[in-house]
Design a protein around this motif. Structure first.
Motif, PDB file in Angstrom:
ATOM      1  N   GLU A 145      32.404 -20.919  29.036  1.00 59.89           N
ATOM      2  CA  GLU A 145      33.335 -19.784  29.037  1.00 59.89           C
ATOM      3  C   GLU A 145      33.098 -18.881  27.825  1.00 59.89           C
ATOM      4  N   ASP A 146      32.923 -19.490  26.649  1.00 58.69           N
ATOM      5  CA  ASP A 146      32.720 -18.702  25.428  1.00 58.69           C
ATOM      6  C   ASP A 146      31.399 -17.943  25.465  1.00 58.69           C
ATOM      7  N   MET A 147      30.356 -18.559  26.037  1.00 58.72           N
ATOM      8  CA  MET A 147      29.068 -17.874  26.118  1.00 58.72           C
ATOM      9  C   MET A 147      29.119 -16.729  27.135  1.00 58.72           C
ATOM     10  N   LEU A 148      29.858 -16.925  28.213  1.00 57.98           N
ATOM     11  CA  LEU A 148      30.041 -15.832  29.172  1.00 57.98           C
ATOM     12  C   LEU A 148      30.781 -14.665  28.516  1.00 57.98           C
ATOM     13  N   GLU A 149      31.765 -14.990  27.696  1.00 57.43           N
ATOM     14  CA  GLU A 149      32.489 -13.945  26.967  1.00 57.43           C
ATOM     15  C   GLU A 149      31.551 -13.209  26.014  1.00 57.43           C
ATOM     16  N   LEU A 150      30.646 -13.949  25.385  1.00 57.50           N
ATOM     17  CA  LEU A 150      29.694 -13.342  24.468  1.00 57.50           C
ATOM     18  C   LEU A 150      28.817 -12.320  25.190  1.00 57.50           C
ATOM     19  N   PHE A 151      28.312 -12.693  26.359  1.00 56.76           N
ATOM     20  CA  PHE A 151      27.471 -11.763  27.106  1.00 56.76           C
ATOM     21  C   PHE A 151      28.282 -10.591  27.655  1.00 56.76           C
ATOM     22  N   GLU A 152      29.509 -10.844  28.031  1.00 56.04           N
ATOM     23  CA  GLU A 152      30.378  -9.767  28.484  1.00 56.04           C
ATOM     24  C   GLU A 152      30.567  -8.745  27.363  1.00 56.04           C
TER      25      GLU A 152
END
Length: 251
Positions: A145-152
């Motif tokens: 979830e945190d890595m997806l937020e980073l790419f977002e």
């Protein structure tokens, strides 16, 4: 309502073979020995003695507990591995970013955080093929979830971010697991990395003598400290991947 149309309950079939799909015992049924204690001691054992030393019997001895206490929380060694791997994933930090301009540096930092954690637990390289449903663990879910937020935050949409995450994670695991396996082998030899490389230098130079490009590459790569070179190579490779992801996002 007919029998065929009745709603079904979520499956808790133990044949799925994962600690994450097994119903948890109620608080009243929990033994004195906790899951956290088991996982912490298992990681301590793995860090000290490697994957070969891990067994339910040996772990029980270290915890001064019988097998019954362990099997209350895990059905077998595979489930234990799922737990310890998820605990290790929990050590990986994903930086938060305030603007799109910061995402690339944060992605590089995240990659190095993951590499450092894996190298801190080199036995994990031996269990990458045995992690079962570790992707369902709470720490792995949080990390994803945190890595997806980073790419977002870097301007990727959700699908692009998912592909970027898989690409970077494959690179991190591939490089760090190879390094971890190498460090484990080195530890068994009783030599430091510099000692081993010094002993192999003349053999390697003779082997690559007929290959001019390999000779030049070898000379450049052995010019600096070994650990610094490995870290630098990791950053350069990850940078190449980030370049490609940025180009794909712009398209």
């Amino acid at each position: 309502m007919s029998r065929a149309a009745q709603p079904t309950k979520p499956s808790s079939d133990p044949s799925t073979g994962s600690v994450w799909t097994r119903p948890q015992r109620s608080r009243r049924e929990q033994p004195a020995l906790s899951r956290d204690q088991i996982v912490a001691e298992a990681i301590a054992l793995l860090d000290a003695d490697g994957i070969e030393a891990l067994s339910m019997r040996k772990l029980g001895t270290r915890l001064n507990a019988g097998a019954t206490s362990l099997y209350t929380h895990v059905s077998n060694k595979d489930e234990l591995i799922e737990l310890v791997v998820d605990q290790v994933y929990g050590e990986i930090e994903v930086p938060k970013v305030a603007s799109r301009a910061e995402w690339r540096a944060a992605a590089l930092e995240c990659g190095n955080n993951a590499r450092s954690v894996i190298l801190g637990h080199p036995w994990i390289a031996s269990v990458l093929g045995e992690m079962g449903m570790s992707y369902l663990g709470p720490n792995m879910l949080r990390l994803t979830e945190d890595m997806l937020e980073l790419f977002e935050s870097g301007g990727f949409d959700l699908v692009q971010g998912g592909m970027a995450l898989k690409t970077i994670w494959s690179y991190i695991l591939g490089i760090a697991a190879t390094e971890a396996a190498w460090m484990t082998s080195l530890a068994r030899s009783g030599q430091s990395e510099d000692e081993w490389l010094a002993g192999m230098a003349s053999i390697a130079e003779q082997a690559i003598a007929p290959y001019p490009r390999m000779r030049r590459l070898h000379a450049e790569q052995t010019a600096g400290a070994v650990d610094e070179t490995r870290r630098s190579n990791f950053d350069v490779g990850l940078g190449f991947i980030l370049d490609g992801l940025e180009a794909q996002r712009r398209q």
